[in-house]
Every structure is written in structure tokens, then in C-alpha cells.
Design a protein around this motif. Structure first.
Motif, mmCIF file in Angstrom:
data_model
loop_
_atom_site.group_PDB
_atom_site.id
_atom_site.type_symbol
_atom_site.label_atom_id
_atom_site.label_comp_id
_atom_site.label_asym_id
_atom_site.label_seq_id
_atom_site.Cartn_x
_atom_site.Cartn_y
_atom_site.Cartn_z
ATOM 1 N N UNK A 19 0.786 -1.192 0.229
ATOM 2 C CA UNK A 19 0.050 0.132 -0.048
ATOM 3 C C UNK A 19 0.892 1.261 0.173
ATOM 4 N N UNK A 20 1.734 1.290 0.694
ATOM 5 C CA UNK A 20 2.960 2.427 0.905
ATOM 6 C C UNK A 20 3.650 2.665 -0.406
ATOM 7 N N UNK A 21 3.969 1.647 -1.018
ATOM 8 C CA UNK A 21 4.605 1.922 -2.155
ATOM 9 C C UNK A 21 3.774 1.992 -3.381
ATOM 10 N N UNK A 22 2.509 1.732 -3.295
ATOM 11 C CA UNK A 22 1.670 2.366 -4.187
ATOM 12 C C UNK A 22 1.468 3.645 -4.317
ATOM 13 N N UNK A 23 1.795 4.321 -3.198
ATOM 14 C CA UNK A 23 1.390 5.838 -2.725
ATOM 15 C C UNK A 23 2.903 6.418 -3.506
ATOM 16 N N UNK A 78 3.214 6.664 -12.006
ATOM 17 C CA UNK A 78 2.510 5.822 -12.899
ATOM 18 C C UNK A 78 3.218 5.282 -14.166
ATOM 19 N N UNK A 79 4.068 5.944 -14.443
ATOM 20 C CA UNK A 79 4.862 5.160 -15.607
ATOM 21 C C UNK A 79 5.455 3.959 -15.581
ATOM 22 N N UNK A 80 5.559 3.647 -14.166
ATOM 23 C CA UNK A 80 5.870 2.233 -13.993
ATOM 24 C C UNK A 80 4.779 1.161 -13.870
ATOM 25 N N UNK A 132 5.412 -2.586 -12.777
ATOM 26 C CA UNK A 132 5.380 -2.848 -11.402
ATOM 27 C C UNK A 132 4.401 -2.275 -10.517
ATOM 28 N N UNK A 133 3.736 -1.238 -10.825
ATOM 29 C CA UNK A 133 2.382 -1.001 -10.128
ATOM 30 C C UNK A 133 1.284 -2.150 -10.157
ATOM 31 N N UNK A 134 1.165 -2.759 -11.519
ATOM 32 C CA UNK A 134 0.397 -3.903 -11.426
ATOM 33 C C UNK A 134 0.849 -4.917 -10.512
#
Ligand code: B12
Length: 357
Positions: A326-330, A334-336, A339-341
Motif C-alpha cells: 500500500x505504501x509503495x503504491x503511493x 504511474x509510468x511504472x 511494477x504498479x500492476x
């Protein structure tokens, strides 16, 4: 493909005795057990792959379940290193040993970011037992510094180790740099998955399940001319994302760390809590990055399972796992997208919801 070499049941009592000595820090007894096996006719390669690897695997499980402390594990690694050297040196002095250097020169390197130095040391000693003169380029050398040493007259082949799936992006960087020099790259270690399923995405030419297979493959490749230089493995968008991660990943971890300290200021009361949070955030980002590299969600699922088991064994809240995602998603931009997926997949797989902030 083969799986990692199974144990050798006949060595089970020796593994137990060795572990008992290593846990107490009794170096002399542990090294003696390894040397006694050699004296009884057990081949040195078998002592390395079954006694020492078997013991290291149990120590890893012990760390995971909280029965071995970090300090005990560190001390045991130093003992394993001593036993490895003692067995290899004694075998090299025995009648009929192959002369060191008679089979040419070999190079073994750890992947970038990989601090598990012992597997590479073991691979090196097995190559030495087969007559190679080995340069072992210790732990975690950045890929660009590694290739500097091959600027003039690079060898046709190199062995690369990776002991954790978390280090796969580092391994990709190392292997990519070697591919660009026209080297054949032989990869080994549990980081590539139990059946080596992730080695291809990194760009490995060969994945070897055991040291013996790795030595065979490396020695065969050394006898062939260098191949044509090749680009890094992976599509350009994946490559761009991985390169950005290598540059900016530590900054992202620091940003997530700042969010943690703002949400839970009591973390600062313990140096260990701050250190552990930073380590866990880094590992979680690495897990998501590795999954993005190999395009395989099972890597994240296995990471979640492993991380939750480590926390549960220490009576720590399992919700830390979801919280890290959750922290890392913050903080991951967005261009990654890949990784976000992977981070979202990790969050969805975690068994508890993230802690409220
Ligand atoms: C000792 C150890 C450490 C020591 C290493 C000291 C040293 N001098 O090497 C230190 C303290 C540095 C360490 C650090 C960490 N470790 Co550690 N470590 C281990 C441990 C207990 C043993 C490693 C080892 O020597 N294995 C011996 C090798 C040879 O065994 P093997 O990999 O099964 O090898 C077989 C094949 O893979 C193959 N092979 C292996 N390498 C190669 C290379 C080549 C070229 C070839 C051909 C074949 C080959 O040959 C063998 C079969 O014959 C392992 C447990 C384990 N099962 O390995 C954990 C383990 C790898 N570590 C782990 C973790 C989590 C970490 C840390 C993240 C801990 C932390 N929170 O800080 C850090 C990460 C550091 C980093 N960035 O690299 C986890 C990884 C979990 C995961 N899911 O990925 C493990 C599995 C422990 C566990 N059960 O949880 N660790």
C-alpha cells in the motif's frame, strides 16, 4: 528442466552433526565433520552440494521460522566458508587431483544486489576441483563495474549467481551487460526459480540446477568462441521500466519510509523497527520489480506467502505485508505500469488489509 539436486540420505547424520556444531559456533567440529567425510571417500563435490548446501538450506528455514538468529546464521555462514575451503584444499592436495589451471580460466560473479556470496564460492571451488583457475568476483558488483574488468579480451563465458528472486532485476542488469560483450552466460541459484523458470527473462543462455551442471556448461562454453554481442532481454518498454527502477528504486523506498514514519512516529523509538521497515519496503519493491521483469504473478504470490510466514514466526502483525504494498503504491510513479500492476497483485493477495494511516 531438472529441479534442484535432491539430498543424499546417507549424509543425513553428518548434516545433523554439522548443524549442531554450526549452531554452537563450533567451527573446528563442523570443519572436522566435512573433512572426515572426505577421508571416508565421499567425493568433495558431494560434500559441497549435499552436506554444505543441505545445511545452509536448513539454516535458511531456521531463520525463516525464527529458530536461528541472524547472528547464528552469519556465524554458520563463516563456518561453511571455512569447511568449503578446507575440503577443496584437501581434495586438491590428494593424489590424482586435477592440477589447478590445467583446464583454463573461469569467472564466477554474483548478480548486482546479491549478497549471498557463499553459493558463488561453492561454484568456484567446484570449478577449481575440475582444474580451472577461478576468478570469483564477490558479492553485489554493479553491472557497469563488472564489465569494466572485461574491457580488453573478455572471456567467451561467465557464470552468474542469483540466490533470491528479489535480486532478479539486478541479475538482469548483470547478464545484460555480459550479453552486450558477446559472452555466453551460465546462470545458477535458487533466485531463478526452482526449475529455472525465470532465467530466460533475465537473458541467461543456460540455467544450471546444480554446481556440477553449471561447471559442465561453463567449461563447454569456454571452449567455444565468443558469440555476437546481444541486446538486453525484454521489450523496450520493460527495459526502460527496469532501468528507471534501478536508478530511482532507493528514492522510492525512502519516500515510502517517510510516509511510514509520518503515520507511525513510534517506529523511531526503535532502531531495529526503522531498519526492518526499510528492509521490508525494499524487499517488497524488489519482489514487484522481479515479477514485472519475468511477467509472472506467482513470484509476488510466493513472496507474500514467504513474508507473512516470516512475520507470523516472530509474532509480528501479518498486516505489515499489505501495508508495504500500500505504501509503495503511493510513491511508485504511474509510468511504472508493470511494477504498479505487480504491487496491486501483492496487495490483493495479502491475507490481511493494510494498516490504517
Ligand atoms: C547465509 C544466507 C544469507 C547470508 C549470506 C552470507 C554469505 N556469506 O553468503 C546473508 C546474511 C548475507 C543473507 C542476507 C539476506 N538473505 Co539470506 N540466506 C542465507 C541462506 C541461509 C544460505 C545461503 C546459502 O549459502 N545457500 C547455499 C546455496 C548454495 O544453496 P542453493 O541456493 O540451494 O544452491 C543450489 C542451487 O541453487 C545451485 N546453485 C546455487 N548457486 C549457484 C550458482 C551457480 C553458478 C550454479 C551453476 C548453481 C548454483 O546449486 C545448489 C544445488 O547443488 C539462505 C537459505 C538457502 N536455502 O539458501 C537464505 C535466503 C536465501 N536468504 C533470504 C533472505 C530473505 C535474505 C535477506 C533479504 C534477509 C534480510 N531481511 O536482510 C538478505 C538479502 C541480502 C541480499 N540483498 O543479497 C531468503 C530468501 C527468500 C526468498 N523468498 O527469496 C532465504 C531463502 C532464507 C529463507 N528461507 O527465508 N542471507
Amino acid at each position: 528442466m531438472n529441479t534442484i539436486a535432491p539430498g543424499r540420505p546417507a549424509l543425513e547424520p553428518a548434516i545433523e552433526a554439522y548443524l549442531a556444531a554450526a549452531m554452537k559456533g563450533d567451527r573446528q567440529t563442523a570443519v572436522g565433520i566435512a573433512l572426515d567425510l572426505l577421508g571416508e571417500g565421499e567425493p568433495p563435490e558431494s560434500i559441497i552440494t549435499h552436506l554444505l548446501v543441505g545445511a545452509q538450506a536448513r539454516i535458511g528455514e531456521g531463520w525463516q521460522t525464527g529458530t536461528w538468529s541472524v547472528a547464528q546464521e552469519h556465524r554458520a555462514s563463516a563456518i561453511a566458508e571455512a569447511a568449503l575451503q578446507a575440503v577443496a584444499d584437501a581434495a586438491m592436495r590428494a593424489p590424482g587431483a586435477i592440477e589447478e589451471g590445467s583446464a583454463g580460466q573461469a569467472i564466477v560473479a554474483c548478480s548486482e544486489g546479491e549478497w549471498h556470496v557463499l553459493p558463488g564460492r561453492m561454484a568456484s571451488e567446484i570449478l577449481r576441483l575440475r582444474g580451472c583457475e577461478v576468478s570469483y568476483i564477490g558479492p553485489s558488483i554493479p553491472a557497469d563495474l563488472l564489465v569494466e574488468m572485461f574491457e580488453f579480451d573478455p572471456p567467451p563465458a561467465v557464470a552468474v549467481t542469483c540466490s533470491m528472486p528479489l535480486s532478479l532485476v539486478g541479475s538482469w542488469a548483470t547478464v545484460s551487460a555480459l550479453r552486450e560483450l558477446g559472452m555466453t552466460v551460465i546462470c545458477g541459484g535458487r533466485g531463478y526459480g526452482p526449475d529455472g523458470r525465470w532465467a530466460q527473462a533475465v537473458g541467461a543462455d543456460v540455467w544450471a540446477p546444480t554446481f556440477e551442471d553449471g561447471a559442465d556448461a561453463l567449461m563447454a562454453a569456454l571452449a567455444r568462441p565468443r558469440v555476437e554481442p546481444r541486446p538486453p532481454m525484454g521489450s523496450p518498454d520493460r527495459t526502460a521500466e527496469l532501468n528507471l527502477l534501478r536508478q530511482e528504486g532507493p528514492t522510492m523506498v525512502e519516500s515510502a519510509m517517510a510516509l511510514s514514519l509520518a503515520a507511525w512516529p513510534w517506529l523511531r523509538e526503535s532502531g531495529n523497527a526503522v531498519r526492518a521497515t526499510r528492509v521490508d519496503l525494499l524487499a517488497t519493491l524488489q519482489a514487484a520489480s522481479s515479477a514485472a521483469l519475468v511477467a509472472d504473478g506467482t513470484l509476488v504470490h510466493e513472496y507474500v506467502e514467504w513474508f507473512e510466514s516470516v512475520l507470523a514466526a516472530r509474532d509480528l502483525p501479518v498486516a505489515f505485508v499489505a501495508t508495504a504494498f500500500d505504501l509503495l503504491l503511493d510513491v511508485v510513479p504511474p509510468e511504472l505500469t508493470l511494477v504498479r500492476a505487480a504491487l496491486m497483485e501483492g496487495l490483493a493477495t495479502s491475507s490481511e488489509a493494510p494498516m490504517a494511516r
